[in-house]
Motif scaffolding. Structure first.
Motif, PDB file in Angstrom:
ATOM      1  N   ARG A 137     -14.831  12.797 -49.067  1.00 25.53           N
ATOM      2  CA  ARG A 137     -13.798  13.214 -50.006  1.00 25.53           C
ATOM      3  C   ARG A 137     -14.397  14.045 -51.145  1.00 25.53           C
ATOM      4  O   ARG A 137     -13.843  15.080 -51.534  1.00 25.53           O
ATOM      5  N   VAL A 138     -15.529  13.604 -51.665  1.00 33.25           N
ATOM      6  CA  VAL A 138     -16.185  14.313 -52.762  1.00 33.25           C
ATOM      7  C   VAL A 138     -16.672  15.685 -52.294  1.00 33.25           C
ATOM      8  O   VAL A 138     -16.499  16.696 -52.984  1.00 33.25           O
ATOM      9  N   ILE A 139     -17.273  15.724 -51.123  1.00 32.66           N
ATOM     10  CA  ILE A 139     -17.809  16.979 -50.589  1.00 32.66           C
ATOM     11  C   ILE A 139     -16.703  17.989 -50.321  1.00 32.66           C
ATOM     12  O   ILE A 139     -16.783  19.166 -50.723  1.00 32.66           O
ATOM     13  N   GLN A 140     -15.657  17.549 -49.647  1.00 37.17           N
ATOM     14  CA  GLN A 140     -14.577  18.471 -49.279  1.00 37.17           C
ATOM     15  C   GLN A 140     -13.800  18.955 -50.490  1.00 37.17           C
ATOM     16  O   GLN A 140     -13.290  20.076 -50.503  1.00 37.17           O
ATOM     17  N   ARG A 141     -13.698  18.114 -51.519  1.00 37.27           N
ATOM     18  CA  ARG A 141     -12.982  18.503 -52.728  1.00 37.27           C
ATOM     19  C   ARG A 141     -13.612  19.728 -53.381  1.00 37.27           C
ATOM     20  O   ARG A 141     -12.930  20.522 -54.040  1.00 37.27           O
ATOM     21  N   GLU A 142     -14.912  19.910 -53.163  1.00 38.00           N
ATOM     22  CA  GLU A 142     -15.626  21.041 -53.745  1.00 38.00           C
ATOM     23  C   GLU A 142     -15.748  22.213 -52.773  1.00 38.00           C
ATOM     24  O   GLU A 142     -16.469  23.174 -53.032  1.00 38.00           O
ATOM     25  N   GLY A 143     -15.040  22.125 -51.659  1.00 41.84           N
ATOM     26  CA  GLY A 143     -15.013  23.243 -50.725  1.00 41.84           C
ATOM     27  C   GLY A 143     -16.138  23.273 -49.713  1.00 41.84           C
ATOM     28  O   GLY A 143     -16.307  24.273 -48.998  1.00 41.84           O
ATOM     29  N   TYR A 144     -16.912  22.207 -49.612  1.00 40.58           N
ATOM     30  CA  TYR A 144     -17.995  22.140 -48.633  1.00 40.58           C
ATOM     31  C   TYR A 144     -17.533  21.401 -47.376  1.00 40.58           C
ATOM     32  O   TYR A 144     -16.583  20.614 -47.407  1.00 40.58           O
ATOM     33  N   SER A 145     -18.217  21.672 -46.271  1.00 40.62           N
ATOM     34  CA  SER A 145     -17.974  20.955 -45.020  1.00 40.62           C
ATOM     35  C   SER A 145     -19.084  19.924 -44.822  1.00 40.62           C
ATOM     36  O   SER A 145     -20.242  20.171 -45.177  1.00 40.62           O
ATOM     37  N   LEU A 146     -18.719  18.800 -44.234  1.00 40.72           N
ATOM     38  CA  LEU A 146     -19.674  17.718 -44.027  1.00 40.72           C
ATOM     39  C   LEU A 146     -20.028  17.605 -42.548  1.00 40.72           C
ATOM     40  O   LEU A 146     -19.150  17.467 -41.699  1.00 40.72           O
ATOM     41  N   LEU A 147     -21.302  17.669 -42.237  1.00 40.21           N
ATOM     42  CA  LEU A 147     -21.808  17.433 -40.887  1.00 40.21           C
ATOM     43  C   LEU A 147     -22.405  16.029 -40.851  1.00 40.21           C
ATOM     44  O   LEU A 147     -23.219  15.683 -41.716  1.00 40.21           O
ATOM     45  N   ILE A 148     -22.008  15.221 -39.885  1.00 33.70           N
ATOM     46  CA  ILE A 148     -22.495  13.847 -39.795  1.00 33.70           C
ATOM     47  C   ILE A 148     -23.353  13.708 -38.546  1.00 33.70           C
ATOM     48  O   ILE A 148     -22.928  14.058 -37.440  1.00 33.70           O
ATOM     49  N   HIS A 149     -24.573  13.198 -38.725  1.00 31.52           N
ATOM     50  CA  HIS A 149     -25.494  12.973 -37.616  1.00 31.52           C
ATOM     51  C   HIS A 149     -26.001  11.544 -37.658  1.00 31.52           C
ATOM     52  O   HIS A 149     -26.111  10.940 -38.723  1.00 31.52           O
ATOM     53  N   GLU A 150     -26.352  11.010 -36.506  1.00 27.91           N
ATOM     54  CA  GLU A 150     -26.877   9.648 -36.384  1.00 27.91           C
ATOM     55  C   GLU A 150     -28.243   9.703 -35.701  1.00 27.91           C
ATOM     56  O   GLU A 150     -28.375  10.264 -34.613  1.00 27.91           O
ATOM     57  N   SER A 151     -29.248   9.129 -36.350  1.00 33.23           N
ATOM     58  CA  SER A 151     -30.601   9.136 -35.779  1.00 33.23           C
ATOM     59  C   SER A 151     -30.869   7.929 -34.892  1.00 33.23           C
ATOM     60  O   SER A 151     -31.901   7.883 -34.216  1.00 33.23           O
ATOM     61  N   TRP A 152     -29.996   6.922 -34.930  1.00 31.78           N
ATOM     62  CA  TRP A 152     -30.163   5.684 -34.169  1.00 31.78           C
ATOM     63  C   TRP A 152     -31.501   5.023 -34.485  1.00 31.78           C
ATOM     64  O   TRP A 152     -32.148   4.432 -33.631  1.00 31.78           O
ATOM     65  N   ASP A 153     -31.908   5.154 -35.763  1.00 30.15           N
ATOM     66  CA  ASP A 153     -33.128   4.520 -36.245  1.00 30.15           C
ATOM     67  C   ASP A 153     -34.366   4.973 -35.472  1.00 30.15           C
ATOM     68  O   ASP A 153     -35.335   4.234 -35.328  1.00 30.15           O
ATOM     69  N   ASP A 154     -34.323   6.215 -34.984  1.00 30.16           N
ATOM     70  CA  ASP A 154     -35.424   6.786 -34.209  1.00 30.16           C
ATOM     71  C   ASP A 154     -36.043   7.926 -35.012  1.00 30.16           C
ATOM     72  O   ASP A 154     -35.370   8.909 -35.325  1.00 30.16           O
ATOM     73  N   LEU A 155     -37.333   7.799 -35.333  1.00 31.61           N
ATOM     74  CA  LEU A 155     -38.005   8.776 -36.175  1.00 31.61           C
ATOM     75  C   LEU A 155     -38.009  10.168 -35.540  1.00 31.61           C
ATOM     76  O   LEU A 155     -37.822  11.185 -36.226  1.00 31.61           O
ATOM     77  N   ASN A 156     -38.209  10.245 -34.231  1.00 31.24           N
ATOM     78  CA  ASN A 156     -38.241  11.531 -33.550  1.00 31.24           C
ATOM     79  C   ASN A 156     -36.868  12.189 -33.522  1.00 31.24           C
ATOM     80  O   ASN A 156     -36.747  13.410 -33.682  1.00 31.24           O
ATOM     81  N   VAL A 157     -35.834  11.385 -33.316  1.00 30.74           N
ATOM     82  CA  VAL A 157     -34.471  11.924 -33.345  1.00 30.74           C
ATOM     83  C   VAL A 157     -34.153  12.444 -34.744  1.00 30.74           C
ATOM     84  O   VAL A 157     -33.572  13.530 -34.903  1.00 30.74           O
ATOM     85  N   GLU A 158     -34.542  11.682 -35.766  1.00 30.40           N
ATOM     86  CA  GLU A 158     -34.326  12.121 -37.140  1.00 30.40           C
ATOM     87  C   GLU A 158     -35.027  13.453 -37.398  1.00 30.40           C
ATOM     88  O   GLU A 158     -34.454  14.368 -38.004  1.00 30.40           O
TER      89      GLU A 158
END
Length: 267
Positions: free
Chosen positions: A3-24
């Motif tokens: 909500r905070v991000i979009q209110r300022e006109g930005y888009s939010l990308l959500i990623h999940e690393s699954w607690d894996d250092l290499n994926v992160e």
């Protein structure tokens, strides 16, 4: 956060690393290639203390705003929003102490720094009170590990011929539910035979049976605060400033903790 991000006109990308250092690491490189303006990250810790802190530091030098949420790197300076996990651990143990419990165990994830800090806080309090945790009552699991392995470590406590603690501090609600499940399978009732306090105050805590007494973790507030700090950093790149915001926790009282009728004798 969104909500905070979009209110300022930005888009939010959500990623999940699954607690894996290499994926992160791969996700961070992908975001680097996309030239994102900023990143809010709950960082992963690998074996032997390996992290992606240096990669984040490089990205910050390149102009990417960085905010750490819910976890930090030792020896690295980033803007962060975290729970006071060590103090929360002390508060959890103190609450059990106030209810008459003296024989207290701890179940925690040993490869996730906030949960280790919760353990350290609980242990510090009990040591100060002259009742340190017995080694067999200290169960360190590998965070995000399979339930089967975690169940095995918990079962080893119940199958031993040693006396059980009267109360358990679990470093998250999901760990507490696994602990309670195994307790029931071994004929141990919560809270009749053994009290349980946990952390996060998630939906799991509110809808479990019995409902979990849990240390509050205001994740929505912390996410919104992290987003605000990130935007401030983006808008003020000419005057960069790092801040560390520490959030206090409190006990949310429910039915999984029962007072002792009398103060316990040493086990």
């Amino acid at each position: 956060c969104n909500r905070v991000i979009q209110r300022e006109g930005y888009s939010l990308l959500i990623h999940e690393s699954w607690d894996d250092l290499n994926v992160e690491r791969a996700l961070l490189e992908e975001l680097r290639d996309k030239r994102v303006d900023g990143i809010i990250i709950t960082p992963v810790e690998g074996g032997g203390g390996e992290t992606n802190a240096y990669l984040l530091a490089e990205m910050e030098q390149e102009g990417v705003s960085i905010v750490l949420l819910d976890n930090e790197y030792e020896g690295h300076d980033f803007t962060s929003v975290v729970l006071d996990d060590e103090e929360a651990g002390a508060k959890a143990a103190s609450y059990l102490w106030q209810k008459g419990h003296r024989n207290i165990g701890i179940l925690y994830s040993e490869n996730y720094r906030p949960k280790v800090l919760r353990r350290e806080g609980a242990m510090r309090f009990l040591e100060e009170m002259g009742r340190p945790v017995r080694p067999e009552w200290l169960i360190g699991i590998e965070g995000q590990t399979s339930p089967r392995r975690t169940y095995g470590q918990i079962r080893s406590l119940f199958r031993s011929e040693l006396r059980l603690p009267s109360a358990m501090v679990c470093s998250s609600d999901d760990e507490a539910l696994m602990f309670m499940y195994q307790a029931r399978r071994h004929g141990i009732g919560v809270p009749d035979d053994l009290s349980v306090i946990s952390f996060d105050n998630s939906d799991l805590a509110r809808f479990s049976h019995p409902r979990l007494t849990s240390m509050n973790h205001p994740s929505e507030y912390m996410g919104e605060l992290a987003a605000t700090l990130l935007l401030n950093s983006i808008y003020r790149r000419d005057a960069p400033a790092r801040t560390r915001t520490v959030i206090a926790s409190s006990v949310i009282r429910r039915e999984s903790v029962r007072p002792r009728a009398s103060v316990e004798e040493p086990a």
